[in-house]
Motif scaffolding. Structure first.
Motif, PDB file in Angstrom:
ATOM      1  N   PRO A  48     -37.700  18.105 -19.553  1.00  0.00           N
ATOM      2  CA  PRO A  48     -37.608  17.055 -18.526  1.00  0.00           C
ATOM      3  C   PRO A  48     -38.959  16.696 -17.912  1.00  0.00           C
ATOM      4  CG  PRO A  48     -36.891  19.140 -17.597  1.00  0.00           C
ATOM      5  CD  PRO A  48     -37.170  19.393 -19.060  1.00  0.00           C
ATOM      6  N   VAL A  49     -39.818  16.055 -18.701  1.00  0.00           N
ATOM      7  CA  VAL A  49     -41.116  15.597 -18.221  1.00  0.00           C
ATOM      8  C   VAL A  49     -41.192  14.086 -18.401  1.00  0.00           C
ATOM      9  CG1 VAL A  49     -42.202  16.099 -20.467  1.00  0.00           C
ATOM     10  CG2 VAL A  49     -43.623  15.825 -18.421  1.00  0.00           C
ATOM     11  N   ILE A  50     -41.607  13.384 -17.342  1.00  0.00           N
ATOM     12  CA  ILE A  50     -41.742  11.926 -17.382  1.00  0.00           C
ATOM     13  C   ILE A  50     -43.075  11.536 -16.773  1.00  0.00           C
ATOM     14  CG2 ILE A  50     -39.272  11.407 -17.356  1.00  0.00           C
ATOM     15  CD1 ILE A  50     -39.520  10.939 -14.322  1.00  0.00           C
ATOM     16  N   ASN A  51     -43.608  10.397 -17.206  1.00  0.00           N
ATOM     17  CA  ASN A  51     -44.844   9.877 -16.653  1.00  0.00           C
ATOM     18  C   ASN A  51     -44.581   9.164 -15.335  1.00  0.00           C
ATOM     19  OD1 ASN A  51     -47.256  10.182 -18.648  1.00  0.00           O
ATOM     20  ND2 ASN A  51     -45.510   9.639 -19.943  1.00  0.00           N
ATOM     21  N   LEU A  52     -45.452   9.381 -14.377  1.00  0.00           N
ATOM     22  CA  LEU A  52     -45.323   8.775 -13.057  1.00  0.00           C
ATOM     23  C   LEU A  52     -45.412   7.254 -13.162  1.00  0.00           C
ATOM     24  CD1 LEU A  52     -45.221   9.337  -9.949  1.00  0.00           C
ATOM     25  CD2 LEU A  52     -47.731   9.295  -9.999  1.00  0.00           C
ATOM     26  N   ARG A  53     -44.465   6.577 -12.495  1.00  0.00           N
ATOM     27  CA  ARG A  53     -44.423   5.115 -12.424  1.00  0.00           C
ATOM     28  C   ARG A  53     -44.481   4.469 -13.812  1.00  0.00           C
ATOM     29  NH1 ARG A  53     -47.375   6.414  -7.700  1.00  0.00           N
ATOM     30  NH2 ARG A  53     -49.345   6.423  -8.841  1.00  0.00           N
ATOM     31  N   SER A  54     -43.760   5.054 -14.752  1.00  0.00           N
ATOM     32  CA  SER A  54     -43.788   4.551 -16.131  1.00  0.00           C
ATOM     33  C   SER A  54     -42.503   3.852 -16.545  1.00  0.00           C
ATOM     34  CB  SER A  54     -44.027   5.717 -17.094  1.00  0.00           C
ATOM     35  OG  SER A  54     -42.920   6.621 -17.057  1.00  0.00           O
ATOM     36  N   GLY A  55     -41.461   3.969 -15.738  1.00  0.00           N
ATOM     37  CA  GLY A  55     -40.154   3.477 -16.147  1.00  0.00           C
ATOM     38  C   GLY A  55     -39.326   4.517 -16.869  1.00  0.00           C
ATOM     39  N   GLU A  56     -39.939   5.639 -17.244  1.00  0.00           N
ATOM     40  CA  GLU A  56     -39.183   6.728 -17.869  1.00  0.00           C
ATOM     41  C   GLU A  56     -38.266   7.382 -16.834  1.00  0.00           C
ATOM     42  OE1 GLU A  56     -42.449   8.167 -21.215  1.00  0.00           O
ATOM     43  OE2 GLU A  56     -42.311   9.220 -19.300  1.00  0.00           O
ATOM     44  N   GLN A  57     -37.117   7.857 -17.292  1.00  0.00           N
ATOM     45  CA  GLN A  57     -36.132   8.476 -16.403  1.00  0.00           C
ATOM     46  C   GLN A  57     -35.567   9.741 -17.035  1.00  0.00           C
ATOM     47  OE1 GLN A  57     -33.607   4.870 -16.061  1.00  0.00           O
ATOM     48  NE2 GLN A  57     -33.846   5.083 -13.837  1.00  0.00           N
ATOM     49  N   VAL A  58     -35.056  10.600 -16.186  1.00  0.00           N
ATOM     50  CA  VAL A  58     -34.298  11.761 -16.635  1.00  0.00           C
ATOM     51  C   VAL A  58     -32.847  11.607 -16.187  1.00  0.00           C
ATOM     52  CG1 VAL A  58     -36.214  13.390 -16.703  1.00  0.00           C
ATOM     53  CG2 VAL A  58     -34.993  13.025 -14.556  1.00  0.00           C
ATOM     54  N   MET A  59     -31.944  12.282 -16.912  1.00  0.00           N
ATOM     55  CA  MET A  59     -30.529  12.245 -16.545  1.00  0.00           C
ATOM     56  C   MET A  59     -30.009  13.654 -16.317  1.00  0.00           C
ATOM     57  SD  MET A  59     -27.133  10.848 -18.571  1.00  0.00           S
ATOM     58  CE  MET A  59     -27.417   9.124 -18.158  1.00  0.00           C
ATOM     59  N   LEU A  60     -29.314  13.843 -15.223  1.00  0.00           N
ATOM     60  CA  LEU A  60     -28.553  15.061 -14.949  1.00  0.00           C
ATOM     61  C   LEU A  60     -27.090  14.759 -15.223  1.00  0.00           C
ATOM     62  CD1 LEU A  60     -28.373  17.973 -13.661  1.00  0.00           C
ATOM     63  CD2 LEU A  60     -27.818  16.782 -11.526  1.00  0.00           C
ATOM     64  N   ALA A  61     -26.438  15.632 -15.982  1.00  0.00           N
ATOM     65  CA  ALA A  61     -25.007  15.496 -16.246  1.00  0.00           C
ATOM     66  C   ALA A  61     -24.363  16.867 -16.109  1.00  0.00           C
ATOM     67  CB  ALA A  61     -24.764  14.926 -17.641  1.00  0.00           C
ATOM     68  N   PHE A  62     -23.178  16.906 -15.530  1.00  0.00           N
ATOM     69  CA  PHE A  62     -22.460  18.171 -15.392  1.00  0.00           C
ATOM     70  C   PHE A  62     -20.982  17.905 -15.169  1.00  0.00           C
ATOM     71  CE2 PHE A  62     -23.698  17.025 -11.083  1.00  0.00           C
ATOM     72  CZ  PHE A  62     -22.608  17.366 -10.303  1.00  0.00           C
ATOM     73  N   ASP A  63     -20.175  18.963 -15.359  1.00  0.00           N
ATOM     74  CA  ASP A  63     -18.728  18.899 -15.137  1.00  0.00           C
ATOM     75  C   ASP A  63     -18.348  19.806 -13.983  1.00  0.00           C
ATOM     76  OD1 ASP A  63     -18.563  17.257 -17.351  1.00  0.00           O
ATOM     77  OD2 ASP A  63     -17.960  18.865 -18.715  1.00  0.00           O
ATOM     78  N   ASP A  64     -17.391  19.351 -13.196  1.00  0.00           N
ATOM     79  CA  ASP A  64     -16.796  20.169 -12.139  1.00  0.00           C
ATOM     80  C   ASP A  64     -15.365  20.462 -12.563  1.00  0.00           C
ATOM     81  OD1 ASP A  64     -15.662  21.277  -9.858  1.00  0.00           O
ATOM     82  OD2 ASP A  64     -16.865  20.045  -8.501  1.00  0.00           O
TER      83      ASP A  64
END
Length: 419
Positions: A48-64
């Motif tokens: 989970p590494v993204i460039n600052l102010r690049s438009g790249e995003q990370v996603m968190l997903a989980f189940d409850d």
């Protein structure tokens, strides 16, 4: 009045017991939270590494698995290179608001195990980092940060340092058949570095495993703005072995490593017996460097239609409970050696069962002796030829600054640059 005070004290005590102390690491704080994934959007299970102010995003997903929606909030906190809080005001590292509510969720469909699937994408219009560095993503219930649900480490890169790195056999002849040595060079021409021994620090991890994290802050040579790290005694990693794996994308038919599948009120998967792999010769076996991928071939949408199953692991080894205990680890459980990953002993074998969502999983066994020393190669073997990912992270803190910035990153695999 006394009864009221007594009840209040009981409530406070129970609440404090229920709350979990925040840990600045990848953690799940409730047993009902399962299948946590955190990676770059479009690159499932990636670092989970993204460039600052690049438009790249990370996603968190989980189940409850509690099956009904909860009031979850989230924020991110800037941390130093050692993953301690930077103790900055949120206005110094966030562009807009301090926290937001997690609103993207869907209910499971046609599964034996009912659950609610949550997703969160960062940065977004509400929460976005302002500066580079390490960030801890915190998900908590009812706006109470003392009631954490999930924490995840996020790396925001301000790419200001050039890196070159390579993987070579260990210069130690006794380790040449087992170890992988990382040599690297940094060029900090874009930075105002007064003391390269203190202003820059580099960490290397193998397969993003926290327990493998090593620090390099003393270059072997300095050539102008280039720092060379090739000391013969540093960054020498045991190669380990390719990860074991199993595939439960289908619960209707057996796949490789699946012995039996039972479908009743709950799904049960019996894996074939695992054996000690501490052999002298290396055998290639395709793996995913310890990662896991949620997927299903039995329905369309794995996010809400993939089911859960009790997966039974059996390990046959010449060790007994008198010698120690094996634990099962992988990205799926954050590499945790704890009560949840511990195998039980019964008549010459070790076994355990884990409640896992359909998908493809890598895993390995760690042997922990009677004095709690973990051995990562005793049951798995150790070979130079093993294919591994290495994450190289460069941090910069100029004199007088209050925080560390992540200014360089490189992903290595068998000497090839993958970024």
């Amino acid at each position: 009045m006394k009864r009221y005070i007594f009840l209040l004290l009981v409530f406070i005590t129970l609440r404090s017991i229920a709350q979990k102390a925040l840990v600045y690491d990848d953690m799940v704080y409730r047993p009902e939270i399962k299948s946590v994934q955190f990676s770059v959007v479009g690159k499932e299970s990636s670092f989970p590494v993204i460039n600052l102010r690049s438009g790249e995003q990370v996603m968190l997903a989980f189940d409850d698995l509690r099956g009904n929606t909860r009031n979850y909030n989230y924020t991110i906190e800037h941390c130093d290179a050692e993953w301690n809080s930077s103790n900055l005001s949120p206005s110094q590292y966030l562009q807009s608001f301090n926290e937001d509510r997690l609103t993207e969720y869907r209910y499971s469909s046609a599964t034996r195990q009912k659950y609610v699937h949550y997703e969160l994408v960062l940065p977004n219009q509400t929460i976005a980092p302002k500066i580079a560095g390490n960030y801890l993503l915190k998900v908590y219930e009812n706006s109470d940060q003392d009631n954490p649900i999930i924490t995840r480490r996020l790396y925001v890169l301000g790419n200001r340092v050039s890196t070159f790195a390579e993987i070579i056999p260990s210069p130690n002849t006794a380790l040449r058949e087992t170890n992988q040595k990382i040599n690297f060079t940094l060029d900090y021409a874009g930075l105002n570095v007064q003391n390269p021994y203190t202003d820059l620090r580099t960490f290397i991890m193998q397969n993003a495993r926290p327990e493998t994290r090593t620090l390099s802050n003393k270059p072997s040579q300095i050539r102008g703005t280039q720092l060379v790290y090739n000391d013969v005694t540093t960054n020498d990693f045991p190669g380990g072995n390719e990860f074991r794996h199993f595939d439960t994308r289908s619960l209707l038919t057996n796949s490789e490593r699946i012995g039996h599948i039972y479908r009743d009120t709950v799904n049960t998967v019996i894996l074939l017996t695992d054996y000690n792999r501490d052999k002298p010769g290396y055998t290639f076996e395709y793996d995913n460097d310890g990662k896991f991928f949620i997927n299903t071939q039995d329905s369309r949408d794995a996010r809400t239609e993939a089911d859960y199953a009790h997966v039974y692991f059996n390990l046959a080894t010449n060790k007994t409970i008198r010698d120690g205990t094996p634990y099962i680890v992988g990205q799926f459980n954050n590499w945790r050696i704890d009560a949840n990953s511990k195998l039980r002993y019964d008549g010459g074998r070790f076994y355990t069962d884990l409640f896992l969502k359909q998908g493809v999983y890598d895993y390995a066994y760690v042997w922990v002796d009677t004095v709690n020393n973990p051995d990562y190669t005793l049951l798995e073997g150790n070979h130079f030829e093993t294919e591994n990912d290495y994450q190289l992270l460069v941090y910069y803190r100029p004199v007088g600054a209050r925080w560390d910035e992540l200014v360089g990153y490189r992903l290595l695999n068998n000497g090839l640059n993958k970024r």
